[in-house]
Scaffold this motif. Sequence first.
Motif, PDB file in Angstrom:
ATOM      1  N   PRO A 170      36.004  44.606  79.355  1.00 38.34           N
ATOM      2  CA  PRO A 170      35.712  45.128  78.010  1.00 38.34           C
ATOM      3  C   PRO A 170      35.373  43.997  77.052  1.00 38.34           C
ATOM      4  O   PRO A 170      35.709  42.839  77.308  1.00 38.34           O
ATOM      5  N   ILE A 171      34.690  44.347  75.968  1.00 35.10           N
ATOM      6  CA  ILE A 171      34.429  43.379  74.908  1.00 35.10           C
ATOM      7  C   ILE A 171      34.958  43.948  73.595  1.00 35.10           C
ATOM      8  O   ILE A 171      35.118  45.155  73.455  1.00 35.10           O
ATOM      9  N   GLY A 172      35.238  43.067  72.650  1.00 38.14           N
ATOM     10  CA  GLY A 172      35.759  43.514  71.365  1.00 38.14           C
ATOM     11  C   GLY A 172      35.236  42.649  70.242  1.00 38.14           C
ATOM     12  O   GLY A 172      34.619  41.596  70.478  1.00 38.14           O
ATOM     13  N   PRO A 173      35.478  43.031  68.996  1.00 33.94           N
ATOM     14  CA  PRO A 173      34.995  42.256  67.848  1.00 33.94           C
ATOM     15  C   PRO A 173      35.448  40.800  67.857  1.00 33.94           C
ATOM     16  O   PRO A 173      34.749  39.930  67.340  1.00 33.94           O
ATOM     17  N   ARG A 174      36.619  40.510  68.456  1.00 35.18           N
ATOM     18  CA  ARG A 174      37.121  39.126  68.506  1.00 35.18           C
ATOM     19  C   ARG A 174      36.132  38.195  69.204  1.00 35.18           C
ATOM     20  O   ARG A 174      36.091  36.997  68.900  1.00 35.18           O
ATOM     21  N   CYS A 175      35.360  38.728  70.152  1.00 30.24           N
ATOM     22  CA  CYS A 175      34.413  37.904  70.916  1.00 30.24           C
ATOM     23  C   CYS A 175      33.286  37.354  70.046  1.00 30.24           C
ATOM     24  O   CYS A 175      32.574  36.433  70.463  1.00 30.24           O
ATOM     25  N   PHE A 176      33.125  37.912  68.842  1.00 28.40           N
ATOM     26  CA  PHE A 176      31.974  37.559  68.004  1.00 28.40           C
ATOM     27  C   PHE A 176      32.363  36.739  66.775  1.00 28.40           C
ATOM     28  O   PHE A 176      31.551  36.586  65.865  1.00 28.40           O
TER      29      PHE A 176
END
Length: 496
Positions: A379-385
């Motif tokens: 999964p990906i989340g806003p923290r990755c950006f």
Amino acid sequence: MFTLYPIEGDDRLTEKKILLKKYAGFCMIFVFLAALFYLAPTTHDDWYYERGNTFSNLFSVSLSKWYHGLNGRVLGNSLVSMTGGNRPLRALVQALIVFGIWKLATQVIKASKCTSLLFLAAVVLIPVNIYAQTYGWASGFFNYVPEVCLTLGILSLIIHSQKLPPNHALLQCIPAALLSFCTQLFSENVTIINMFLGACLIVAGIVLHRKAFAILPACGIGFLLGGAVMFLSPAYGKSAYYDSSDSASLLDKILENYQTVSLFTLRLYWISTLILTVSLVVLIVRSQKGSKKTGTILSTFLVLCQCYFILYHMMLQDTVLFYNEMMVHSIDFIVNIIYVLCVLFAVIRLVDDMQVKLLAAGLLILAIAYAAPLLVVSPIGPRCFYNTYIYILMSAFAVGEYTFGSLLSETGTAKLVCSIICICAACTCLFINLKNYVLFSERIETISRGMQAGNHTIELRSYPYPQYIWGANSQTIGVFYFYEQQNDILFTYTDY
């Protein structure tokens, strides 16, 4: 004796006062950041680290277990573990990292005092989705924020080394290689891109073959070695980390993740892109380079794309996207490509300062490059950006400073306006965290009373600003508070 001209002692006294004011301001900013992070409630899997993963057992148990069974984020996991059981220490480390990001970023883009204040406001008051998973969640913070500080440190060293004599520039290679190595031990998408970048830097250093550029291959070697350490983790070959039964095609994954990646790469940061668009349009109007027709076309594309970014959620998110997702993704992709190409063309063509030109274009490309691997992982989340947000912000402020530097001159009015904006942003975040922390303390007291009474179901009030906390009402709170097993206590939540 009275004189209109300052004597040498007066100059020294004035210089001391300026330095005193400067460092007093730095101390105030650091104290504010420390208070902000101290007031962030414990949430989500931070409860695991509150329960005993501290510095004493880091190297004997936690780090080895995580490296072999979870992932290769050696430094990210280390920071989480070392600070997890000590709230004041955690707040100080987080404050130091964010202060470093602000100071290094403003130094790299050669920001004035007014621009620095505005940049600080933007670093503090980040988009709420990213805020919740970084500033509001220690585990997310330590895996995604420190690498930005280290990357900016590398960039600062590279810029500084070009101003030194060749022999002195060689001395910058060791800290640059060390920082590059450390940068690779936080998040996988950054590590992947940096390994490719490292190979390019080594080739560039060999081609240039000058002492002044020896720092480039040093960084490249650090990137490659750090990447090797991360991806040699046995966890990446285990099914617990990667589900090999997932039959989704590459195209399916890209379509699944595109909406999130597109949102958190450009569209969400419409204030940053607005600064960039306005600055470039003003430069186009001022410039005498090229034909007037080319400038008009370029300005039109920039403005139209900017309007699209601002209006997207109002018009497309809940209407067109519902009917034809593929069509909207295609249009969105085309608009993003057009905007990025127009920005790069305008920056390269119109910005005369070489450092600003390279930074503005390079940071924009870097932000997109770091986001690209996230299209095919889950999964990906806003923290990755978080890094994408900072780099696009820097690109916008670098061009903004270049274009409107005279308007942001060190006048009393400009300083006052920028100070008010910065203080309002700081007070907003501090107020939100304070309100949440008060309820956090109330929750702890409620749980203690419930456990003393032997209750197995405990009712808690929801946070006043749950959107600023990742997993605000998560059942992981039971990891810290339970009788014999974690499911011995059930937590229910009521409205604030």
